[in-house]
Design a protein around this motif. Structure first.
Motif, PDB file in Angstrom:
ATOM      1  N   VAL A  42       0.842  -1.199   0.000  1.00 31.72           N
ATOM      2  CA  VAL A  42       0.000   0.000   0.000  1.00 31.72           C
ATOM      3  C   VAL A  42       0.878   1.251   0.000  1.00 31.72           C
ATOM      4  O   VAL A  42       0.611   2.213  -0.722  1.00 31.72           O
ATOM      5  N   ARG A  43       1.934   1.219   0.790  1.00 33.79           N
ATOM      6  CA  ARG A  43       2.817   2.394   0.865  1.00 33.79           C
ATOM      7  C   ARG A  43       3.510   2.639  -0.477  1.00 33.79           C
ATOM      8  O   ARG A  43       3.663   3.787  -0.906  1.00 33.79           O
ATOM      9  N   LEU A  44       3.925   1.561  -1.139  1.00 34.03           N
ATOM     10  CA  LEU A  44       4.567   1.710  -2.447  1.00 34.03           C
ATOM     11  C   LEU A  44       3.573   2.302  -3.456  1.00 34.03           C
ATOM     12  O   LEU A  44       3.929   3.171  -4.250  1.00 34.03           O
ATOM     13  N   THR A  45       2.330   1.841  -3.392  1.00 38.59           N
ATOM     14  CA  THR A  45       1.303   2.366  -4.304  1.00 38.59           C
ATOM     15  C   THR A  45       1.048   3.846  -4.038  1.00 38.59           C
ATOM     16  O   THR A  45       0.900   4.642  -4.975  1.00 38.59           O
ATOM     17  N   ILE A  46       1.003   4.218  -2.771  1.00 32.59           N
ATOM     18  CA  ILE A  46       0.793   5.635  -2.425  1.00 32.59           C
ATOM     19  C   ILE A  46       1.920   6.484  -2.994  1.00 32.59           C
ATOM     20  O   ILE A  46       1.682   7.546  -3.582  1.00 32.59           O
ATOM     21  N   ALA A  47       3.164   6.010  -2.850  1.00 30.80           N
ATOM     22  CA  ALA A  47       4.312   6.760  -3.371  1.00 30.80           C
ATOM     23  C   ALA A  47       4.259   6.852  -4.893  1.00 30.80           C
ATOM     24  O   ALA A  47       4.452   7.929  -5.481  1.00 30.80           O
ATOM     25  N   ALA A  48       3.994   5.723  -5.549  1.00 30.71           N
ATOM     26  CA  ALA A  48       3.998   5.674  -7.012  1.00 30.71           C
ATOM     27  C   ALA A  48       2.901   6.560  -7.601  1.00 30.71           C
ATOM     28  O   ALA A  48       3.144   7.313  -8.556  1.00 30.71           O
ATOM     29  N   GLU A  49       1.705   6.488  -7.045  1.00 33.08           N
ATOM     30  CA  GLU A  49       0.589   7.251  -7.626  1.00 33.08           C
ATOM     31  C   GLU A  49       0.667   8.735  -7.260  1.00 33.08           C
ATOM     32  O   GLU A  49       0.235   9.595  -8.034  1.00 33.08           O
ATOM     33  N   SER A  50       1.210   9.056  -6.106  1.00 29.60           N
ATOM     34  CA  SER A  50       1.438  10.463  -5.770  1.00 29.60           C
ATOM     35  C   SER A  50       2.437  11.073  -6.751  1.00 29.60           C
ATOM     36  O   SER A  50       2.276  12.218  -7.200  1.00 29.60           O
ATOM     37  N   ALA A  51       3.473  10.288  -7.097  1.00 30.13           N
ATOM     38  CA  ALA A  51       4.458  10.761  -8.069  1.00 30.13           C
ATOM     39  C   ALA A  51       3.809  10.989  -9.427  1.00 30.13           C
ATOM     40  O   ALA A  51       4.145  11.962 -10.131  1.00 30.13           O
ATOM     41  N   GLN A  52       2.872  10.126  -9.791  1.00 32.65           N
ATOM     42  CA  GLN A  52       2.177  10.308 -11.070  1.00 32.65           C
ATOM     43  C   GLN A  52       1.367  11.605 -11.088  1.00 32.65           C
ATOM     44  O   GLN A  52       1.342  12.322 -12.085  1.00 32.65           O
ATOM     45  N   GLY A  53       0.714  11.903  -9.963  1.00 28.24           N
ATOM     46  CA  GLY A  53      -0.055  13.143  -9.880  1.00 28.24           C
ATOM     47  C   GLY A  53       0.842  14.370 -10.014  1.00 28.24           C
ATOM     48  O   GLY A  53       0.511  15.317 -10.749  1.00 28.24           O
ATOM     49  N   LEU A  54       1.975  14.359  -9.320  1.00 27.45           N
ATOM     50  CA  LEU A  54       2.905  15.500  -9.408  1.00 27.45           C
ATOM     51  C   LEU A  54       3.518  15.609 -10.800  1.00 27.45           C
ATOM     52  O   LEU A  54       3.696  16.720 -11.329  1.00 27.45           O
ATOM     53  N   ALA A  55       3.853  14.458 -11.400  1.00 29.68           N
ATOM     54  CA  ALA A  55       4.412  14.482 -12.754  1.00 29.68           C
ATOM     55  C   ALA A  55       3.402  15.081 -13.736  1.00 29.68           C
ATOM     56  O   ALA A  55       3.785  15.835 -14.642  1.00 29.68           O
ATOM     57  N   TYR A  56       2.140  14.773 -13.546  1.00 29.20           N
ATOM     58  CA  TYR A  56       1.090  15.359 -14.397  1.00 29.20           C
ATOM     59  C   TYR A  56       1.062  16.882 -14.239  1.00 29.20           C
ATOM     60  O   TYR A  56       1.002  17.625 -15.230  1.00 29.20           O
ATOM     61  N   LEU A  57       1.105  17.353 -12.999  1.00 27.01           N
ATOM     62  CA  LEU A  57       1.097  18.806 -12.767  1.00 27.01           C
ATOM     63  C   LEU A  57       2.282  19.481 -13.433  1.00 27.01           C
ATOM     64  O   LEU A  57       2.162  20.558 -14.020  1.00 27.01           O
ATOM     65  N   HIS A  58       3.446  18.841 -13.347  1.00 27.67           N
ATOM     66  CA  HIS A  58       4.664  19.459 -13.870  1.00 27.67           C
ATOM     67  C   HIS A  58       4.726  19.458 -15.391  1.00 27.67           C
ATOM     68  O   HIS A  58       5.354  20.339 -15.980  1.00 27.67           O
ATOM     69  N   SER A  59       4.066  18.459 -16.029  1.00 29.13           N
ATOM     70  CA  SER A  59       4.328  18.318 -17.466  1.00 29.13           C
ATOM     71  C   SER A  59       3.109  18.135 -18.354  1.00 29.13           C
ATOM     72  O   SER A  59       3.175  18.419 -19.547  1.00 29.13           O
ATOM     73  N   VAL A 119      20.818  20.593  -7.391  1.00 29.67           N
ATOM     74  CA  VAL A 119      19.489  20.471  -7.991  1.00 29.67           C
ATOM     75  C   VAL A 119      19.531  19.684  -9.295  1.00 29.67           C
ATOM     76  O   VAL A 119      18.623  18.905  -9.590  1.00 29.67           O
ATOM     77  N   ASP A 120      20.587  19.878 -10.081  1.00 26.69           N
ATOM     78  CA  ASP A 120      20.680  19.199 -11.378  1.00 26.69           C
ATOM     79  C   ASP A 120      20.818  17.687 -11.234  1.00 26.69           C
ATOM     80  O   ASP A 120      20.543  16.945 -12.182  1.00 26.69           O
ATOM     81  N   GLN A 121      21.251  17.239 -10.077  1.00 30.49           N
ATOM     82  CA  GLN A 121      21.411  15.797  -9.846  1.00 30.49           C
ATOM     83  C   GLN A 121      20.113  15.133  -9.387  1.00 30.49           C
ATOM     84  O   GLN A 121      20.030  13.903  -9.356  1.00 30.49           O
ATOM     85  N   ARG A 122      19.134  15.929  -9.008  1.00 31.14           N
ATOM     86  CA  ARG A 122      17.857  15.346  -8.601  1.00 31.14           C
ATOM     87  C   ARG A 122      17.089  14.840  -9.826  1.00 31.14           C
ATOM     88  O   ARG A 122      17.134  15.484 -10.880  1.00 31.14           O
ATOM     89  N   PRO A 123      16.374  13.731  -9.706  1.00 30.50           N
ATOM     90  CA  PRO A 123      15.540  13.280 -10.822  1.00 30.50           C
ATOM     91  C   PRO A 123      14.350  14.211 -11.005  1.00 30.50           C
ATOM     92  O   PRO A 123      14.016  14.989 -10.103  1.00 30.50           O
ATOM     93  N   THR A 124      13.710  14.151 -12.157  1.00 36.74           N
ATOM     94  CA  THR A 124      12.464  14.891 -12.364  1.00 36.74           C
ATOM     95  C   THR A 124      11.307  14.058 -11.835  1.00 36.74           C
ATOM     96  O   THR A 124      11.450  12.853 -11.599  1.00 36.74           O
ATOM     97  N   MET A 125      10.156  14.677 -11.685  1.00 36.94           N
ATOM     98  CA  MET A 125       8.995  13.918 -11.216  1.00 36.94           C
ATOM     99  C   MET A 125       8.569  12.881 -12.249  1.00 36.94           C
ATOM    100  O   MET A 125       8.076  11.803 -11.884  1.00 36.94           O
ATOM    101  N   ILE A 126       8.797  13.152 -13.542  1.00 35.82           N
ATOM    102  CA  ILE A 126       8.462  12.167 -14.578  1.00 35.82           C
ATOM    103  C   ILE A 126       9.334  10.928 -14.413  1.00 35.82           C
ATOM    104  O   ILE A 126       8.851   9.788 -14.483  1.00 35.82           O
ATOM    105  N   GLU A 127      10.630  11.140 -14.168  1.00 35.19           N
ATOM    106  CA  GLU A 127      11.537  10.011 -13.956  1.00 35.19           C
ATOM    107  C   GLU A 127      11.168   9.241 -12.693  1.00 35.19           C
ATOM    108  O   GLU A 127      11.178   8.003 -12.685  1.00 35.19           O
ATOM    109  N   LEU A 128      10.833   9.965 -11.640  1.00 33.17           N
ATOM    110  CA  LEU A 128      10.435   9.311 -10.393  1.00 33.17           C
ATOM    111  C   LEU A 128       9.172   8.475 -10.581  1.00 33.17           C
ATOM    112  O   LEU A 128       9.085   7.336 -10.107  1.00 33.17           O
ATOM    113  N   ALA A 129       8.198   9.063 -11.262  1.00 34.31           N
ATOM    114  CA  ALA A 129       6.931   8.345 -11.488  1.00 34.31           C
ATOM    115  C   ALA A 129       7.177   7.057 -12.262  1.00 34.31           C
ATOM    116  O   ALA A 129       6.595   6.005 -11.948  1.00 34.31           O
ATOM    117  N   ALA A 130       8.056   7.117 -13.269  1.00 37.82           N
ATOM    118  CA  ALA A 130       8.355   5.925 -14.074  1.00 37.82           C
ATOM    119  C   ALA A 130       9.048   4.853 -13.241  1.00 37.82           C
ATOM    120  O   ALA A 130       8.695   3.662 -13.308  1.00 37.82           O
TER     121      ALA A 130
END
Length: 708
Positions: A525-542, A679-690
């Motif tokens: 459940v925790r993994l799903t919460i993390a994965a889907e939250s990342a998808q929501g943020l990636a959508y907002l960003h891109s 900052v440049d070494q951090r992944p993007t939210m799209i990369e995190l979501a994937a």
């Protein structure tokens, strides 16, 4: 006090003031009490969280007496260290320390109905009085206030003072404009050593659990890890330099800064001074490098400033040799001042000649035409103003009504937002329905049109009811993603703006993780919460119609439905990237990107940093904002730096099997990447979501395979 004894004590202070080489000494409490008129209010000249500063009168001279407050909350060794550091710090760019007082007096006080004798600490410090006050009172943008040469000399003086401290192995730890005083000649004097620390010979850093200082001037590395080095002061110096250049406490591009100074320096031959502005800007930016190892040291900064000043004087002396011949004894700095004066005189003369020349060449006709043109513009403005005034737009209630009607018209053109009447929402806005309250809003649960909704009441919403805000509401209403709370509509008929959202029944992730009725959450459940939250943020960003930055990601802003599907909420509607000016975000320090704290600029990677902290909370079930000095993030980062496993930091409820630990290690590694100071070494939210989606699918496929 006894008159003879009192006179003798005043003479001690007199001698200290007259002899600049005299060492600081122990001063009686009675003396300091006497010269400040018993610490009266009319002698008070400043106050802070830890002390009050009073003006002390010594004959025809004045001193500043700093009386520490709440002394029982301050360890005695801290006061001793401050005194030791002040005694060592004898320099022209450091406020002169005259003496100290550590007095203990018995005082009868009532305790549990009885009178008892309690010890009262009196800790005081005495300094020279610096007449022009603190630097923060003199800071302005380039258009006014201190001229460039004054600012340059202040920057150089601060650097000299800081170099001296570092040579004495003293770290100031609270360098900011409020802690830099200016004397009658605008010479800077560093003051307030309450947080200062002294390193032993050979020691290069200190690690402290309690991080004190002023946000915006504190080294992000110090905030993150508690590590204190000389580079911590260099970071603060960089923020001070940029503030002296620009007059503001936020990041500005180099060309913007140079352009602002170009306007002011046009009256003189300002090419060399503009180059000085550029170099000082670059020094400030280098000092604020997030990697402490890449920041310059104080003596290198001074060398660059001196080389710049020498180049200025060499350039000037090449074209003003007569001035050098007239004043051969002048130092380079004094010569620079004389040259600046000569430039101004020459510019004034040239300007005067130009005016006379224009007037003799028929400029009068041009002047009349210009005056007529200005008059026409003023007449037009006056006509518009009168029309608006007749509509009573400048009356606050009328303006409010005008904005509402304008905004309503704009929103009605959109098919994605509903406009609710006041009567529809009034039954919901009752105290019995209140489910949340913050500094800017209240949230109520209710039913409208047979559907459960969350009604958000914003404070002072009328101040932002305009066409631009209407556009932002429309944009939010067009955001359509299963992991983002949907904005349904709004109401414009009340005193404040009302927004209506879909209702998410399980409440926030924060409540589920940490409330008294916390829910058991499996690793899946925790993994799903993390994965889907990342998808929501990636959508907002891109993928949204406009790029949207959240700015306040944390467990409290992630809501969960009946099936534990996460939905991101708690947006600031004015946080869209559609405004000309940068919005001011209110952030929780435990989740705030150090770069945002440094520059005031929110970026996509700011959300990534905050999301990294959320992942750590999911896998540890430890609350970041409850951890002392953000120790949750620091603990994971230290384990990562030491290349160890973070097994002991994981929530024991989910760290069961070897596969569980492998997955948790992978999630911890992802979180650490999000927290990278570069900052440049951090992944993007799209990369995190994937990446999280792949982990989630892999986990599920294994479970299905095991069941088969």
């Amino acid at each position: 006090m006894d008159h003879e004894a009192g006179t003798s004590q005043v003479h001690v202070l007199d001698r200290l003031l007259l002899d600049e080489n005299a060492d600081p000494t122990n001063l009686p409490f009675s003396l300091l009490q006497d010269i400040t008129n018993h610490f009266s209010l009319d002698h008070q000249i400043g106050s802070g969280g830890f002390a009050v500063v009073y003006k002390g009168v010594v004959g025809k001279c004045m001193v500043a007496v700093k009386k520490l407050s709440n002394t029982f909350a301050v360890p005695e060794n801290k006061f001793h260290e401050e005194v030791r550091n002040l005694i060592r710090a004898k320099h022209k760019n450091i406020v002169r320390f005259l003496g100290y007082c550590a007095d203990m007096q018995g005082k009868m006080e009532e305790y549990e109905g009885n009178l008892v004798m309690a010890d009262q600490r009196n800790w005081l410090l005495c300094f020279e009085y610096v007449c022009n006050g603190s630097l923060d009172k003199h800071i302005s943008d380039a258009s006014c206030g201190l001229n460039w040469r004054e600012r340059y000399q202040i920057i150089r003086g601060i650097c000299e003072g800081l170099l001296f401290l570092h040579e004495k192995r003293i770290i100031h730890l609270d360098l900011k404009p409020a802690n830099i005083l200016l004397d009658g000649h605008m010479v800077p004097r560093i003051c307030d050593f309450g947080l200062s620390r002294c390193l032993d010979k050979g020691q290069t850093r200190l690690i402290t659990k309690s991080r004190c200082g002023t946000l915006g001037y504190m080294d992000p590395e110090y905030l993150r890890s508690g590590r204190t080095t000389f580079a911590s002061d260099i970071y603060s110096l960089g923020t001070v330099i940029l503030e002296i250049l620009t007059g503001v406490k936020r990041y500005l591009e180099e060309e913007t800064v140079v352009q602002s100074w170009m306007i002011r320096l046009e009256a003189s031959v300002g090419d060399m001074q503009l180059e000085q502005v550029r170099v000082c800007y670059k020094i400030g930016i280098e000092c604020m490098n997030l990697d402490p190892k890449k920041r310059p040291v104080a003596h290198h900064i001074i060398d660059r400033l001196d080389n710049m000043a020498s180049a200025d004087c060499s350039y000037e002396t090449g074209t003003n040799s007569s001035l050098v011949e007239l004043h051969p004894s002048l130092s380079s700095e004094q010569l620079g001042g004389r040259l600046a004066t000569e430039r101004l005189r020459k510019a004034d003369a040239e300007e005067h000649s130009k005016i006379l020349e224009d007037s003799s060449c028929g400029a009068q006709d041009t002047k009349q035409k210009a005056n007529q043109h200005i008059a026409n513009i003023l007449n037009s403005i006056s006509t518009v103003f009168n029309k608006l005034n007749n509509l009573d737009i400048f009356n606050s209630k009328a303006r409010m009504c005008f904005n509402r009607n304008f905004m309503r018209h704009r929103l009605e053109e959109s098919a994605t937002i509903m406009i609710f009447a006041k009567d529809e929402l009034k039954p919901v806005l009752r105290n019995s329905n209140l489910i949340g309250k913050g500094p800017f809003d209240e949230v109520y649960k209710g039913v409208v049109d047979n559907a459960q909704v969350a009604v958000r009441k914003l404070y002072n919403g009328n101040a932002i009811m305009d066409d631009q805000f209407a556009n932002e509401i429309i944009i939010w209403s067009q955001v359509n993603h299963k992991n983002i709370v949907r904005l349904i509509g709004c109401c414009l008929e009340m005193d404040t703006l009302i927004l209506v959202y879909e209702f998410v029944p399980r409440g926030s992730l924060h409540d589920i993780l940490y409330s008294n009725n916390k829910v058991s959450l499996s690793l899946d459940v925790r993994l799903t919460i993390a994965a889907e939250s990342a998808q929501g943020l990636a959508y907002l960003h891109s993928q949204a119609f406009n790029q949207i930055l959240h700015g306040r990601i944390k467990p409290a802003s992630i809501l969960l439905d009946d099936y534990f599907t996460p939905k991101i909420s708690d947006f600031d509607l004015w946080g869209l990237n559609v405004r000309d000016e940068d919005p001011v975000y209110i952030v929780d320090m435990s989740y705030a990107d150090p770069l945002y704290m440094q520059t005031g600029l929110l970026t996509e990677k700011s959300d990534v940093y905050s999301f990294g902290v959320v992942i750590l909370e999911l896998i540890s079930r430890k609350e970041a904002c409850r951890s002392a000095n953000n120790s949750l993030a620091r603990s994971f980062l230290e384990v990562h730096e030491e290349r160890k496993k973070a097994t002991g930091l994981f929530d024991k409820e989910i760290a069961v099997t070897t596969r569980d630990l492998e997955l948790l290690d992978c999630l911890a590694e992802i979180a650490v990447e999000c927290l990278d100071l570069d900052v440049d070494q951090r992944p993007t939210m799209i990369e995190l979501a994937a990446r999280l989606l792949i982990l989630n699918r892999s986990r599920r496929s294994r479970v299905v395979h095991q069941q088969v």
